[in-house]
Scaffold this active site. Structure first.
Site, PDB file in Angstrom:
ATOM      1  N   LYS A   1      41.072  -9.476 -55.889  1.00 26.73           N
ATOM      2  CA  LYS A   1      39.774  -9.453 -55.203  1.00 26.73           C
ATOM      3  C   LYS A   1      38.941 -10.600 -55.752  1.00 26.73           C
ATOM      4  O   LYS A   1      39.172 -11.061 -56.876  1.00 26.73           O
ATOM      5  CB  LYS A   1      39.061  -8.122 -55.475  1.00 26.73           C
ATOM      6  CG  LYS A   1      37.936  -7.801 -54.512  1.00 26.73           C
ATOM      7  CD  LYS A   1      38.428  -7.167 -53.234  1.00 26.73           C
ATOM      8  CE  LYS A   1      37.326  -7.036 -52.213  1.00 26.73           C
ATOM      9  NZ  LYS A   1      37.752  -6.279 -51.035  1.00 26.73           N
TER      10      LYS A   1
ATOM     11  N   ASP B   1      35.337  -9.747 -46.806  1.00 31.07           N
ATOM     12  CA  ASP B   1      34.793  -8.466 -47.267  1.00 31.07           C
ATOM     13  C   ASP B   1      33.296  -8.560 -46.947  1.00 31.07           C
ATOM     14  O   ASP B   1      32.900  -9.368 -46.087  1.00 31.07           O
ATOM     15  CB  ASP B   1      35.045  -8.263 -48.775  1.00 31.07           C
ATOM     16  CG  ASP B   1      34.725  -6.846 -49.249  1.00 31.07           C
ATOM     17  OD1 ASP B   1      35.533  -5.943 -49.019  1.00 31.07           O
ATOM     18  OD2 ASP B   1      33.643  -6.622 -49.842  1.00 31.07           O
TER      19      ASP B   1
HETATM   20  P1  NDP Z   1      29.959  -6.586 -43.645  1.00 34.28           P
HETATM   21  O1  NDP Z   1      29.301  -7.592 -44.486  1.00 34.28           O
HETATM   22  O2  NDP Z   1      30.497  -6.981 -42.313  1.00 34.28           O
HETATM   23  O3  NDP Z   1      28.971  -5.360 -43.390  1.00 34.28           O
HETATM   24  C1  NDP Z   1      28.447  -4.613 -44.454  1.00 34.28           C
HETATM   25  C2  NDP Z   1      27.488  -3.584 -43.902  1.00 34.28           C
HETATM   26  O4  NDP Z   1      27.094  -2.710 -44.955  1.00 34.28           O
HETATM   27  C3  NDP Z   1      26.216  -4.197 -43.364  1.00 34.28           C
HETATM   28  O5  NDP Z   1      25.699  -3.363 -42.365  1.00 34.28           O
HETATM   29  C4  NDP Z   1      25.324  -4.188 -44.599  1.00 34.28           C
HETATM   30  O6  NDP Z   1      23.939  -4.219 -44.309  1.00 34.28           O
HETATM   31  C5  NDP Z   1      25.709  -2.885 -45.249  1.00 34.28           C
HETATM   32  N1  NDP Z   1      25.515  -2.986 -46.704  1.00 34.28           N
HETATM   33  C6  NDP Z   1      26.042  -3.915 -47.538  1.00 34.28           C
HETATM   34  N2  NDP Z   1      25.622  -3.722 -48.808  1.00 34.28           N
HETATM   35  C7  NDP Z   1      24.829  -2.654 -48.755  1.00 34.28           C
HETATM   36  C8  NDP Z   1      24.092  -1.960 -49.730  1.00 34.28           C
HETATM   37  N3  NDP Z   1      24.094  -2.337 -51.024  1.00 34.28           N
HETATM   38  N4  NDP Z   1      23.378  -0.878 -49.328  1.00 34.28           N
HETATM   39  C9  NDP Z   1      23.383  -0.495 -48.020  1.00 34.28           C
HETATM   40  N5  NDP Z   1      24.064  -1.120 -47.055  1.00 34.28           N
HETATM   41  C10 NDP Z   1      24.759  -2.177 -47.418  1.00 34.28           C
HETATM   42  O7  NDP Z   1      31.100  -5.949 -44.548  1.00 34.28           O
HETATM   43  P2  NDP Z   1      32.381  -5.107 -44.112  1.00 34.28           P
HETATM   44  O8  NDP Z   1      32.077  -4.288 -42.917  1.00 34.28           O
HETATM   45  O9  NDP Z   1      33.537  -6.035 -44.092  1.00 34.28           O
HETATM   46  O10 NDP Z   1      32.585  -4.173 -45.386  1.00 34.28           O
HETATM   47  C11 NDP Z   1      31.987  -2.869 -45.494  1.00 34.28           C
HETATM   48  C12 NDP Z   1      32.744  -2.048 -46.528  1.00 34.28           C
HETATM   49  O11 NDP Z   1      34.110  -1.916 -46.132  1.00 34.28           O
HETATM   50  C13 NDP Z   1      32.795  -2.650 -47.938  1.00 34.28           C
HETATM   51  O12 NDP Z   1      32.810  -1.589 -48.884  1.00 34.28           O
HETATM   52  C14 NDP Z   1      34.126  -3.352 -47.969  1.00 34.28           C
HETATM   53  O13 NDP Z   1      34.621  -3.526 -49.292  1.00 34.28           O
HETATM   54  C15 NDP Z   1      34.965  -2.371 -47.179  1.00 34.28           C
HETATM   55  N6  NDP Z   1      36.203  -2.913 -46.605  1.00 34.28           N
HETATM   56  C16 NDP Z   1      36.182  -3.971 -45.730  1.00 34.28           C
HETATM   57  C17 NDP Z   1      37.345  -4.418 -45.169  1.00 34.28           C
HETATM   58  C18 NDP Z   1      37.366  -5.478 -44.130  1.00 34.28           C
HETATM   59  O14 NDP Z   1      38.439  -5.697 -43.543  1.00 34.28           O
HETATM   60  N7  NDP Z   1      36.267  -6.138 -43.819  1.00 34.28           N
HETATM   61  C19 NDP Z   1      38.652  -3.841 -45.547  1.00 34.28           C
HETATM   62  C20 NDP Z   1      38.555  -2.683 -46.414  1.00 34.28           C
HETATM   63  C21 NDP Z   1      37.367  -2.280 -46.929  1.00 34.28           C
HETATM   64  P3  NDP Z   1      23.125  -5.606 -44.380  1.00 34.28           P
HETATM   65  O15 NDP Z   1      23.515  -6.359 -43.149  1.00 34.28           O
HETATM   66  O16 NDP Z   1      21.709  -5.179 -44.414  1.00 34.28           O
HETATM   67  O17 NDP Z   1      23.563  -6.271 -45.642  1.00 34.28           O
END
Ligand code: NDP
Length: 448
Positions: A129, A169
């Protein structure tokens, strides 16, 4: 929370001493070690050969300076990380996170989880990671590009299509992957599958963008079906509104559910008619805006400040898809009181240990992230296969492979839990099934 095995307790103690001030990493390790108690009792060879001592120590930690110039001509300096945690079953594989909260402990917890998740996919990928404390929010495209180029200038020394293949991510989507890939190609003068989540014109896989969210719903559907239930007619809450959340919403809706709430880090929207996903895609994917903009065109919807309030919305199925520890014990108790039937984790480690215990005690079906969000990395591995073959598969072909992989992960996790006397406990089952393959490969390689 009551691990008793002396060997595992001593490993845990050492992890805490050697990695002070990294609570997320301690939490991730504890959860796995706790599940492994019956495994080490049955297989003394893991202790004898120090497999678990090795497993909790990354093979390599790379930490570097990332200088770049902002639009005002001012020099900015961020920190970059890549943790190559375990390569026993394949090249390191795992995403890059760009978020101000990133520090070594976050990357370590994510890299550690990735080992078991990647193993569960059944594909030949090790765990890694990376990321940076850079915040893409509010930056211009040119600033993001200059940052990505600087980041890759250093990272390119340590990765490669057969060595370490990063992906996206939080904060790293198609735009960032494009800039990172462009810089790698320029520096190395080679066109290889060194990153996944690439754009379709330059080697990306169809269905990769949708894979984590779709995979989450395929897993949850398999879990529900095993208990005589389904998504049909269910009310669903999805936290977040990023890559995972958007496509989880889409698939849950296709499977017959109604998603009534979504969030970002500022707050959440509730729409009793069901969230209009095209509007969310426009706000988040196209405009890079805030979720509160949704209510302007949706008069029946409500916006509430504060993202944790989303768990007070009554639902049958909760899909946390934002970030780590977003559901604490209090939120879990509210969900249970409101009659939640199933919780499937899309984000990494979104439920605290107390929240998980609350769900399990209440008999809520609980799908842990390592298993339920493995669809993203599984499809990344399918992207690697297509790149190696210099071929592209159709959307349907990739999606159907993803579906099969998620059903298998469910079966294997459920079976491992049963085999070790913890039937129905998918947390333990996923940890055990993921561990066994990696541990046996490590045993085969000897102490290296
Ligand atoms: P994105 O950046 O596309 O979206 C993240 C979302 O979560 C946004 O809506 C963001 O809001 C919100 N968010 C981020 N940080 C916080 C926080 N500290 N508190 C509240 N809301 C928060 O990321 P992903 O959708 O790719 O990832 C989301 C989760 O899924 C993570 O845990 C990631 O590790 C996991 N994941 C992702 C994968 C992938 O293929 N993308 C694969 C496996 C797991 P805002 O826009 O306001 O920041």
């Amino acid at each position: 929370m009551s691990m008793k095995n002396e060997y595992l307790l001593s490993v845990m103690e050492k992890v805490k001493q050697r990695n002070p001030g990294e609570p997320e990493f301690h939490q991730a390790v504890y959860e796995v070690l706790e599940s492994l108690e019956p495994v080490v009792a049955k297989h003394p060879e893991y202790e004898k050969m120090g497999v678990i001592d090795e497993l909790v120590e990354p093979e390599r930690i790379i930490k570097f300076r990332v200088p770049w110039v902002d639009d005002n001509g001012k020099v900015q300096v961020n920190r970059g990380f890549r943790i190559q945690f375990n390569s026993a079953i394949g090249p390191y594989k795992g995403g890059l996170r760009f978020h101000p909260s990133v520090y070594e402990g976050i990357i370590k917890f994510l890299g550690f989880e990735q080992i078991f998740k990647n193993s569960l996919t059944g594909l030949p990928i090790g765990g890694g990671k990376g990321g940076s404390d850079f915040d893409p929010k509010g930056k211009s495209d040119m600033e993001v590009m200059r940052f990505c180029q600087s980041f890759m200038t250093e990272l390119s020394k340590y990765i490669g299509a057969d060595t370490d293949v990063p992906a996206g991510d939080i904060g790293v989507g198609a735009r960032e992957i494009g800039y990172l890939f462009g810089q790698y190609k320029r520096l190395r003068n080679e066109f290889t599958g060194v990153l996944t989540g690439k754009g379709i014109p330059y080697g990306g896989s169809l269905a990769r963008k949708e894979a984590t969210g779709f995979g989450l719903c395929y897993f949850a559907d398999a879990m529900l079906k095993d208990h005589g239930d389904s998504f049909k007619g269910k009310t669903v809450v999805v936290s977040g509104s990023g890559n995972v959340a958007i496509y989880a919403n889409q698939k849950a809706t296709t499977l017959g559910a109604k998603v009534v709430a979504m969030s970002d880090s500022n707050g959440y929207v509730y729409d009793p008619d069901g969230i209009d996903l095209d509007a969310i895609k426009l706000i988040k994917e196209v405009r890079r805006g805030r979720i509160k903009e949704y209510v302007a065109d949706h008069p029946k919807a409500e916006y509430h400040e504060g993202c944790s309030g989303i768990w007070t919305v009554k639902c049958d199925i909760a899909l946390p898809c934002a970030t780590q520890n977003e559901i604490n014990e209090e939120s879990a108790k509210i969900l249970v009181k409101n009659g939640v039937k199933a919780v499937a984790e899309g984000a990494n480690m979104p439920s605290t240990p107390e929240a998980i215990a609350t769900f399990q005690k209440a008999g809520v079906l609980f799908a842990p992230a390592k298993a339920s969000n493995a669809g993203g990395v599984a499809t990344s591995a399918l992207e690697m296969s297509q790149n190696s073959q210099r071929l592209s598969w159709t959307f349907e072909e990739v999606d159907s492979k993803l579906h099969g992989i998620m059903e298998n992960i469910y079966k294997n996790a459920a079976q491992a839990a049963k085999d070790y006397g913890m039937e129905g406990n998918l947390v333990a089952g996923a940890n055990i099934a993921g561990f066994l393959k990696v541990a046996n490969a490590m045993l085969a390689h000897g102490v290296v």
